[in-house]
Design a protein around this motif. Structure first.
Motif, PDB file in Angstrom:
ATOM      1  N   SER A 119     -56.375   4.208 -39.151  1.00 35.00           N
ATOM      2  CA  SER A 119     -57.377   3.948 -40.195  1.00 35.00           C
ATOM      3  C   SER A 119     -56.893   4.365 -41.584  1.00 35.00           C
ATOM      4  CB  SER A 119     -58.683   4.650 -39.853  1.00 35.00           C
ATOM      5  OG  SER A 119     -58.474   6.047 -39.784  1.00 35.00           O
ATOM      6  N   GLY A 120     -55.607   4.679 -41.722  1.00 31.95           N
ATOM      7  CA  GLY A 120     -55.064   5.051 -43.030  1.00 31.95           C
ATOM      8  C   GLY A 120     -55.335   6.505 -43.366  1.00 31.95           C
ATOM      9  N   VAL A 121     -55.165   6.839 -44.623  1.00 30.13           N
ATOM     10  CA  VAL A 121     -55.472   8.173 -45.145  1.00 30.13           C
ATOM     11  C   VAL A 121     -56.739   8.018 -45.974  1.00 30.13           C
ATOM     12  CG1 VAL A 121     -54.708  10.053 -46.650  1.00 30.13           C
ATOM     13  CG2 VAL A 121     -53.050   8.864 -45.191  1.00 30.13           C
ATOM     14  N   ASP A 122     -57.821   8.643 -45.533  1.00 26.55           N
ATOM     15  CA  ASP A 122     -59.133   8.457 -46.158  1.00 26.55           C
ATOM     16  C   ASP A 122     -59.468   6.976 -46.288  1.00 26.55           C
ATOM     17  OD1 ASP A 122     -59.563  11.162 -46.350  1.00 26.55           O
ATOM     18  OD2 ASP A 122     -59.211  11.287 -48.510  1.00 26.55           O
ATOM     19  N   GLY A 123     -59.072   6.186 -45.291  1.00 27.24           N
ATOM     20  CA  GLY A 123     -59.366   4.758 -45.276  1.00 27.24           C
ATOM     21  C   GLY A 123     -58.403   3.899 -46.073  1.00 27.24           C
ATOM     22  N   VAL A 124     -57.410   4.500 -46.712  1.00 27.54           N
ATOM     23  CA  VAL A 124     -56.451   3.746 -47.517  1.00 27.54           C
ATOM     24  C   VAL A 124     -55.220   3.422 -46.688  1.00 27.54           C
ATOM     25  CG1 VAL A 124     -54.930   3.833 -49.550  1.00 27.54           C
ATOM     26  CG2 VAL A 124     -57.242   4.773 -49.665  1.00 27.54           C
ATOM     27  N   GLY A 125     -54.873   2.120 -46.614  1.00 29.77           N
ATOM     28  CA  GLY A 125     -53.668   1.665 -45.943  1.00 29.77           C
ATOM     29  C   GLY A 125     -53.858   1.406 -44.463  1.00 29.77           C
ATOM     30  N   ARG A 126     -52.912   0.684 -43.908  1.00 32.73           N
ATOM     31  CA  ARG A 126     -52.844   0.410 -42.478  1.00 32.73           C
ATOM     32  C   ARG A 126     -51.374   0.513 -42.076  1.00 32.73           C
ATOM     33  NH1 ARG A 126     -57.275   1.181 -43.218  1.00 32.73           N
ATOM     34  NH2 ARG A 126     -59.118   0.052 -42.598  1.00 32.73           N
ATOM     35  N   PRO A 127     -51.082   1.065 -40.905  1.00 27.65           N
ATOM     36  CA  PRO A 127     -49.677   1.218 -40.518  1.00 27.65           C
ATOM     37  C   PRO A 127     -49.008  -0.129 -40.241  1.00 27.65           C
ATOM     38  CG  PRO A 127     -51.104   1.772 -38.688  1.00 27.65           C
ATOM     39  CD  PRO A 127     -52.002   1.546 -39.874  1.00 27.65           C
ATOM     40  N   THR A 128     -47.712  -0.170 -40.440  1.00 29.60           N
ATOM     41  CA  THR A 128     -46.903  -1.316 -40.048  1.00 29.60           C
ATOM     42  C   THR A 128     -46.624  -1.135 -38.556  1.00 29.60           C
ATOM     43  OG1 THR A 128     -45.953  -1.451 -42.249  1.00 29.60           O
ATOM     44  CG2 THR A 128     -44.734  -2.545 -40.465  1.00 29.60           C
ATOM     45  N   THR A 129     -47.039  -2.107 -37.737  1.00 30.71           N
ATOM     46  CA  THR A 129     -46.930  -1.965 -36.285  1.00 30.71           C
ATOM     47  C   THR A 129     -46.369  -3.218 -35.628  1.00 30.71           C
ATOM     48  OG1 THR A 129     -49.181  -2.763 -35.898  1.00 30.71           O
ATOM     49  CG2 THR A 129     -48.907  -0.379 -36.188  1.00 30.71           C
ATOM     50  N   ALA A 130     -45.740  -3.031 -34.478  1.00 23.26           N
ATOM     51  CA  ALA A 130     -45.307  -4.121 -33.605  1.00 23.26           C
ATOM     52  C   ALA A 130     -45.446  -3.621 -32.181  1.00 23.26           C
ATOM     53  CB  ALA A 130     -43.873  -4.526 -33.903  1.00 23.26           C
ATOM     54  N   GLN A 131     -46.273  -4.285 -31.401  1.00 21.00           N
ATOM     55  CA  GLN A 131     -46.471  -3.917 -30.004  1.00 21.00           C
ATOM     56  C   GLN A 131     -46.243  -5.146 -29.151  1.00 21.00           C
ATOM     57  OE1 GLN A 131     -50.439  -2.345 -30.028  1.00 21.00           O
ATOM     58  NE2 GLN A 131     -49.799  -0.422 -30.962  1.00 21.00           N
ATOM     59  N   VAL A 132     -45.707  -4.942 -27.972  1.00 18.77           N
ATOM     60  CA  VAL A 132     -45.433  -6.063 -27.078  1.00 18.77           C
ATOM     61  C   VAL A 132     -46.292  -5.960 -25.829  1.00 18.77           C
ATOM     62  CG1 VAL A 132     -43.107  -6.484 -27.931  1.00 18.77           C
ATOM     63  CG2 VAL A 132     -43.445  -4.855 -26.083  1.00 18.77           C
ATOM     64  N   ALA A 133     -46.581  -7.121 -25.250  1.00 19.07           N
ATOM     65  CA  ALA A 133     -47.385  -7.182 -24.028  1.00 19.07           C
ATOM     66  C   ALA A 133     -46.839  -8.303 -23.158  1.00 19.07           C
ATOM     67  CB  ALA A 133     -48.845  -7.435 -24.386  1.00 19.07           C
ATOM     68  N   GLY A 134     -47.199  -8.263 -21.906  1.00 18.78           N
ATOM     69  CA  GLY A 134     -46.755  -9.299 -20.984  1.00 18.78           C
ATOM     70  C   GLY A 134     -45.385  -8.968 -20.417  1.00 18.78           C
ATOM     71  N   ALA A 135     -44.491  -9.950 -20.423  1.00 14.64           N
ATOM     72  CA  ALA A 135     -43.186  -9.822 -19.773  1.00 14.64           C
ATOM     73  C   ALA A 135     -42.146  -9.080 -20.608  1.00 14.64           C
ATOM     74  CB  ALA A 135     -42.656 -11.204 -19.401  1.00 14.64           C
ATOM     75  N   LEU A 136     -42.552  -8.448 -21.690  1.00 19.73           N
ATOM     76  CA  LEU A 136     -41.651  -7.636 -22.514  1.00 19.73           C
ATOM     77  C   LEU A 136     -42.174  -6.215 -22.622  1.00 19.73           C
ATOM     78  CD1 LEU A 136     -40.814  -9.903 -25.596  1.00 19.73           C
ATOM     79  CD2 LEU A 136     -39.236  -9.159 -23.817  1.00 19.73           C
ATOM     80  N   ALA A 137     -41.257  -5.275 -22.818  1.00 19.11           N
ATOM     81  CA  ALA A 137     -41.614  -3.875 -23.058  1.00 19.11           C
ATOM     82  C   ALA A 137     -40.722  -3.338 -24.162  1.00 19.11           C
ATOM     83  CB  ALA A 137     -41.433  -3.046 -21.789  1.00 19.11           C
ATOM     84  N   ALA A 138     -41.276  -2.456 -24.961  1.00 19.50           N
ATOM     85  CA  ALA A 138     -40.482  -1.764 -25.986  1.00 19.50           C
ATOM     86  C   ALA A 138     -39.761  -0.603 -25.303  1.00 19.50           C
ATOM     87  CB  ALA A 138     -41.368  -1.250 -27.100  1.00 19.50           C
ATOM     88  N   THR A 139     -38.495  -0.397 -25.662  1.00 20.21           N
ATOM     89  CA  THR A 139     -37.737   0.706 -25.064  1.00 20.21           C
ATOM     90  C   THR A 139     -37.604   1.892 -26.005  1.00 20.21           C
ATOM     91  OG1 THR A 139     -35.641  -0.276 -25.751  1.00 20.21           O
ATOM     92  CG2 THR A 139     -36.450  -0.845 -23.545  1.00 20.21           C
ATOM     93  N   ALA A 140     -38.078   1.748 -27.237  1.00 24.47           N
ATOM     94  CA  ALA A 140     -38.078   2.822 -28.232  1.00 24.47           C
ATOM     95  C   ALA A 140     -39.104   2.439 -29.298  1.00 24.47           C
ATOM     96  CB  ALA A 140     -36.684   2.993 -28.841  1.00 24.47           C
ATOM     97  N   PRO A 141     -39.501   3.392 -30.142  1.00 22.49           N
ATOM     98  CA  PRO A 141     -40.479   3.073 -31.189  1.00 22.49           C
ATOM     99  C   PRO A 141     -39.904   2.145 -32.258  1.00 22.49           C
ATOM    100  CG  PRO A 141     -40.267   5.457 -30.879  1.00 22.49           C
ATOM    101  CD  PRO A 141     -39.177   4.807 -30.090  1.00 22.49           C
ATOM    102  N   LEU A 142     -40.810   1.479 -32.978  1.00 25.35           N
ATOM    103  CA  LEU A 142     -40.455   0.656 -34.128  1.00 25.35           C
ATOM    104  C   LEU A 142     -39.865   1.556 -35.209  1.00 25.35           C
ATOM    105  CD1 LEU A 142     -40.764  -2.234 -35.431  1.00 25.35           C
ATOM    106  CD2 LEU A 142     -42.912  -1.369 -36.403  1.00 25.35           C
ATOM    107  N   THR A 143     -38.701   1.173 -35.743  1.00 22.58           N
ATOM    108  CA  THR A 143     -38.089   1.927 -36.838  1.00 22.58           C
ATOM    109  C   THR A 143     -37.917   1.020 -38.040  1.00 22.58           C
ATOM    110  OG1 THR A 143     -35.860   1.439 -36.038  1.00 22.58           O
ATOM    111  CG2 THR A 143     -36.838   3.523 -35.329  1.00 22.58           C
ATOM    112  N   VAL A 144     -38.129   1.560 -39.213  1.00 22.94           N
ATOM    113  CA  VAL A 144     -37.995   0.810 -40.465  1.00 22.94           C
ATOM    114  C   VAL A 144     -36.795   1.339 -41.219  1.00 22.94           C
ATOM    115  CG1 VAL A 144     -39.085   0.258 -42.672  1.00 22.94           C
ATOM    116  CG2 VAL A 144     -40.449   0.288 -40.580  1.00 22.94           C
TER     117      VAL A 144
END
Length: 186
Positions: free
Chosen positions: A82-107
């Motif tokens: 929900s951001g900081v005091d409602g400001v901002g939204r995180p940059t995210t990537a999540q997978v579902a189905g026949a794929l799995a993430a093997t480590a966290p998203l890095t920028v």
């Protein structure tokens, strides 16, 4: 930072399956198969997804988030939902189905702390302009998969665009790589 500059309607470009650099579209057994590339524009940000180094059912998903206008930044992957005091939204990537993430998203960009009037705490943001992120993936077998993306773009002078909380990109995992699924506008 509450000014919304874009209409809520999202535009989605068609996703394309194309061979990844250095990969053979024919893909002999055990050899890397075709890669996956898709692009869409939603809420003032063009997002390009590219799977690279796909071998033996694993590879990396590169995501480029490019604000359409100058002076806009995206928020940290570590920002609370929900951001900081409602400001901002995180940059995210999540997978579902026949794929799995093997480590966290890095920028691959340095964070800076943005201090805003009326917000209790600094807001972690990336520099203005495009950022590239990587998500390591592995196939859990053949079948349908979805990549769910979230982000928000803001400018200190022009306000914020509508956040994107769950933009789905559908694809299919095969024994030779990843392929696109027909997409439609949200």
């Amino acid at each position: 930072m509450s000014l919304l500059r874009r209409p809520a309607t999202a535009l989605l470009a068609a996703a394309l399956a194309v061979p990844a650099a250095g990969c053979s579209a024919a893909g002999a057994a055990g050899a890397p198969g075709p890669g996956y590339s898709a692009r869409f524009d939603d809420s003032g940000v063009t997002v390009t997804l590219t799977v690279r180094d796909w071998h033996d059912g694993a590879g990396s998903l590169d995501l480029t988030f490019a604000p359409d206008d100058e002076g806009f930044h995206l928020y940290s992957t570590d920002l609370p939902t929900s951001g900081v005091d409602g400001v901002g939204r995180p940059t995210t990537a999540q997978v579902a189905g026949a794929l799995a993430a093997t480590a966290p998203l890095t920028v691959h960009a340095q964070l800076r702390q943005l201090t805003l009037d009326g917000v209790n705490g600094a807001v972690p943001v990336y520099p203005d302009g495009p950022i590239t992120a990587t998500l390591p993936l592995r196939a859990d077998g053949p079948g349908p998969a979805t990549i769910h993306l979230g982000y928000a773009a803001c400018s200190q002078t022009q306000g914020c665009l509508l956040p994107v909380d769950d933009h789905p990109v559908s694809l299919t995992v095969t024994d030779r790589g990843l392929t696109a699924v027909a997409t439609s506008s949200r």
